[in-house]
Design a protein around this motif. Sequence first.
Motif, PDB file in Angstrom:
ATOM      1  N   LYS A 138      14.919 -21.229  55.582  1.00  0.00           N
ATOM      2  CA  LYS A 138      15.138 -21.262  56.805  1.00  0.00           C
ATOM      3  C   LYS A 138      15.340 -21.417  57.883  1.00  0.00           C
ATOM      4  O   LYS A 138      13.904 -20.812  59.021  1.00  0.00           O
ATOM      5  CB  LYS A 138      16.335 -19.751  56.438  1.00  0.00           C
ATOM      6  CG  LYS A 138      16.355 -18.755  54.957  1.00  0.00           C
ATOM      7  CD  LYS A 138      16.227 -17.763  54.380  1.00  0.00           C
ATOM      8  CE  LYS A 138      16.672 -17.543  53.439  1.00  0.00           C
ATOM      9  NZ  LYS A 138      15.821 -17.699  52.294  1.00  0.00           N
ATOM     10  N   GLU A 139      15.230 -22.690  58.891  1.00  0.00           N
ATOM     11  CA  GLU A 139      14.639 -22.770  60.128  1.00  0.00           C
ATOM     12  C   GLU A 139      15.205 -21.803  61.186  1.00  0.00           C
ATOM     13  O   GLU A 139      14.198 -22.101  61.601  1.00  0.00           O
ATOM     14  CB  GLU A 139      15.625 -24.283  60.533  1.00  0.00           C
ATOM     15  CG  GLU A 139      16.486 -24.422  60.527  1.00  0.00           C
ATOM     16  CD  GLU A 139      17.510 -24.568  59.368  1.00  0.00           C
ATOM     17  OE1 GLU A 139      18.532 -24.886  59.167  1.00  0.00           O
ATOM     18  OE2 GLU A 139      17.238 -24.464  58.216  1.00  0.00           O
ATOM     19  N   GLN A 140      16.039 -20.825  61.379  1.00  0.00           N
ATOM     20  CA  GLN A 140      17.048 -20.293  62.615  1.00  0.00           C
ATOM     21  C   GLN A 140      15.704 -19.545  61.792  1.00  0.00           C
ATOM     22  O   GLN A 140      14.570 -18.512  63.654  1.00  0.00           O
ATOM     23  CB  GLN A 140      17.820 -19.314  62.124  1.00  0.00           C
ATOM     24  CG  GLN A 140      17.855 -18.280  63.728  1.00  0.00           C
ATOM     25  CD  GLN A 140      18.484 -18.951  64.423  1.00  0.00           C
ATOM     26  OE1 GLN A 140      18.686 -20.423  64.657  1.00  0.00           O
ATOM     27  NE2 GLN A 140      18.199 -18.935  66.037  1.00  0.00           N
ATOM     28  N   LEU A 141      14.463 -19.010  61.024  1.00  0.00           N
ATOM     29  CA  LEU A 141      13.620 -17.668  61.774  1.00  0.00           C
ATOM     30  C   LEU A 141      12.353 -18.660  62.398  1.00  0.00           C
ATOM     31  O   LEU A 141      11.196 -18.164  62.655  1.00  0.00           O
ATOM     32  CB  LEU A 141      13.460 -17.992  59.756  1.00  0.00           C
ATOM     33  CG  LEU A 141      14.524 -16.432  58.860  1.00  0.00           C
ATOM     34  CD1 LEU A 141      13.959 -16.212  57.596  1.00  0.00           C
ATOM     35  CD2 LEU A 141      14.679 -15.402  60.168  1.00  0.00           C
ATOM     36  N   ILE A 142      11.914 -19.556  62.316  1.00  0.00           N
ATOM     37  CA  ILE A 142      10.864 -20.130  62.680  1.00  0.00           C
ATOM     38  C   ILE A 142      11.447 -20.545  63.790  1.00  0.00           C
ATOM     39  O   ILE A 142      10.707 -20.092  64.707  1.00  0.00           O
ATOM     40  CB  ILE A 142      11.339 -21.736  61.962  1.00  0.00           C
ATOM     41  CG1 ILE A 142      10.803 -22.106  60.616  1.00  0.00           C
ATOM     42  CG2 ILE A 142       9.740 -22.485  62.404  1.00  0.00           C
ATOM     43  CD1 ILE A 142      11.219 -23.319  60.282  1.00  0.00           C
ATOM     44  N   VAL A 143      12.684 -20.394  64.478  1.00  0.00           N
ATOM     45  CA  VAL A 143      12.730 -20.858  65.795  1.00  0.00           C
ATOM     46  C   VAL A 143      12.777 -18.769  66.578  1.00  0.00           C
ATOM     47  O   VAL A 143      12.118 -19.206  67.271  1.00  0.00           O
ATOM     48  CB  VAL A 143      14.323 -20.933  66.088  1.00  0.00           C
ATOM     49  CG1 VAL A 143      14.818 -21.239  67.805  1.00  0.00           C
ATOM     50  CG2 VAL A 143      14.605 -22.575  65.540  1.00  0.00           C
ATOM     51  N   GLU A 144      13.044 -18.554  66.020  1.00  0.00           N
ATOM     52  CA  GLU A 144      12.978 -17.053  66.294  1.00  0.00           C
ATOM     53  C   GLU A 144      11.607 -16.835  66.004  1.00  0.00           C
ATOM     54  O   GLU A 144      11.146 -16.223  67.419  1.00  0.00           O
ATOM     55  CB  GLU A 144      13.664 -15.591  65.121  1.00  0.00           C
ATOM     56  CG  GLU A 144      14.980 -15.960  65.273  1.00  0.00           C
ATOM     57  CD  GLU A 144      15.734 -14.905  64.155  1.00  0.00           C
ATOM     58  OE1 GLU A 144      14.828 -14.221  62.899  1.00  0.00           O
ATOM     59  OE2 GLU A 144      16.896 -15.170  63.605  1.00  0.00           O
ATOM     60  N   LEU A 145      10.916 -16.575  65.680  1.00  0.00           N
ATOM     61  CA  LEU A 145       9.271 -16.760  65.504  1.00  0.00           C
ATOM     62  C   LEU A 145       8.353 -17.674  66.517  1.00  0.00           C
ATOM     63  O   LEU A 145       7.465 -16.722  67.270  1.00  0.00           O
ATOM     64  CB  LEU A 145       8.284 -17.353  64.160  1.00  0.00           C
ATOM     65  CG  LEU A 145       6.944 -17.596  64.226  1.00  0.00           C
ATOM     66  CD1 LEU A 145       6.005 -15.646  63.901  1.00  0.00           C
ATOM     67  CD2 LEU A 145       6.924 -18.333  63.028  1.00  0.00           C
ATOM     68  N   TYR A 146       9.077 -18.775  66.936  1.00  0.00           N
ATOM     69  CA  TYR A 146       8.365 -19.218  68.375  1.00  0.00           C
ATOM     70  C   TYR A 146       8.384 -19.350  69.678  1.00  0.00           C
ATOM     71  O   TYR A 146       8.388 -19.006  70.959  1.00  0.00           O
ATOM     72  CB  TYR A 146       8.930 -21.245  68.263  1.00  0.00           C
ATOM     73  CG  TYR A 146       7.940 -21.593  67.614  1.00  0.00           C
ATOM     74  CD1 TYR A 146       5.942 -21.931  67.568  1.00  0.00           C
ATOM     75  CD2 TYR A 146       7.873 -22.178  66.423  1.00  0.00           C
ATOM     76  CE1 TYR A 146       5.231 -22.708  67.346  1.00  0.00           C
ATOM     77  CE2 TYR A 146       7.129 -23.183  66.071  1.00  0.00           C
ATOM     78  CZ  TYR A 146       5.466 -22.893  65.538  1.00  0.00           C
ATOM     79  OH  TYR A 146       4.886 -24.048  65.136  1.00  0.00           O
ATOM     80  N   SER A 147      10.108 -18.197  69.311  1.00  0.00           N
ATOM     81  CA  SER A 147      11.351 -17.313  70.282  1.00  0.00           C
ATOM     82  C   SER A 147       9.891 -16.392  70.693  1.00  0.00           C
ATOM     83  O   SER A 147      10.057 -16.054  72.350  1.00  0.00           O
ATOM     84  CB  SER A 147      12.058 -17.648  70.505  1.00  0.00           C
ATOM     85  OG  SER A 147      11.886 -16.013  69.572  1.00  0.00           O
ATOM     86  N   LYS A 148       9.374 -15.344  70.076  1.00  0.00           N
ATOM     87  CA  LYS A 148       8.033 -15.044  70.427  1.00  0.00           C
ATOM     88  C   LYS A 148       6.885 -15.132  70.778  1.00  0.00           C
ATOM     89  O   LYS A 148       6.138 -14.273  71.368  1.00  0.00           O
ATOM     90  CB  LYS A 148       8.110 -13.528  69.483  1.00  0.00           C
ATOM     91  CG  LYS A 148       9.684 -13.534  68.738  1.00  0.00           C
ATOM     92  CD  LYS A 148       9.146 -12.446  67.499  1.00  0.00           C
ATOM     93  CE  LYS A 148      10.163 -11.442  66.307  1.00  0.00           C
ATOM     94  NZ  LYS A 148      10.302 -11.180  65.430  1.00  0.00           N
ATOM     95  N   GLN A 149       6.925 -16.456  70.558  1.00  0.00           N
ATOM     96  CA  GLN A 149       5.570 -16.574  71.290  1.00  0.00           C
ATOM     97  C   GLN A 149       5.671 -16.935  72.979  1.00  0.00           C
ATOM     98  O   GLN A 149       6.526 -17.639  73.931  1.00  0.00           O
ATOM     99  CB  GLN A 149       4.669 -17.767  70.027  1.00  0.00           C
ATOM    100  CG  GLN A 149       4.631 -17.486  68.753  1.00  0.00           C
ATOM    101  CD  GLN A 149       3.801 -17.941  67.991  1.00  0.00           C
ATOM    102  OE1 GLN A 149       3.947 -19.243  68.264  1.00  0.00           O
ATOM    103  NE2 GLN A 149       3.993 -18.239  66.341  1.00  0.00           N
TER     104      GLN A 149
END
Length: 202
Positions: free
Chosen positions: A191-202
């Motif tokens: 689920k690549e969108q979850l990875i995008v959301e993770l990096y957007s918080k960093q």
Amino acid sequence: MARYTGPKSKIARKFGEPIFGPDKVLSKKNYPPGQHGNSRRRKTSEYGIQLREKQRAKYTYGVLEKQFRLTFEKAVRSRGVTGEVLLQLLESRLDNIVYRLGISPTRAGARQLVSHRHIVVNGKIVNIPSYTVKPGDVVGVREKSKSLLIVANALAGFNHSKYPWLEWDKATLSGKVLHVPERADIPENIKEQLIVELYSKQ
């Protein structure tokens, strides 16, 4: 470069799927590893779910943290949906192409074939697993390596029509990249969108 060399079945059980390839242990123990693998666990946080998805992608493609982040940053700078571009970049790695062409049954094996100079791109030896293969490139087995038993065994019975973005030439033991794969052409359960959301918080 350091690679994960620990027990792969343990990682596969963690994610509940054979991310390193067929796994006999996973079929017998389809629950998380550890003393309390079968017990009920606390609900995972949103961050935990996102982190888990990034780890799944890293283990699946055999990429370390720094390289994964650099690939993500490249995806951000590229046109298109960031998550999809990230997977497309990972799919375009030479070791992954060798795996997708059926030259090796696993990505780890494909990485080793590349590192040991058994693979050529457009007729020239390339020994960098992370090398980016572009549409139009032809990836094949080096002439001196075509008699390798490990390659012959991997190719025996392999279905080369699985990936419409790749074209296999049985006579030359090489495959051509026709185009960048669409998301629907990438079978990985990520689920690549979850990875995008993770990096957007960093």
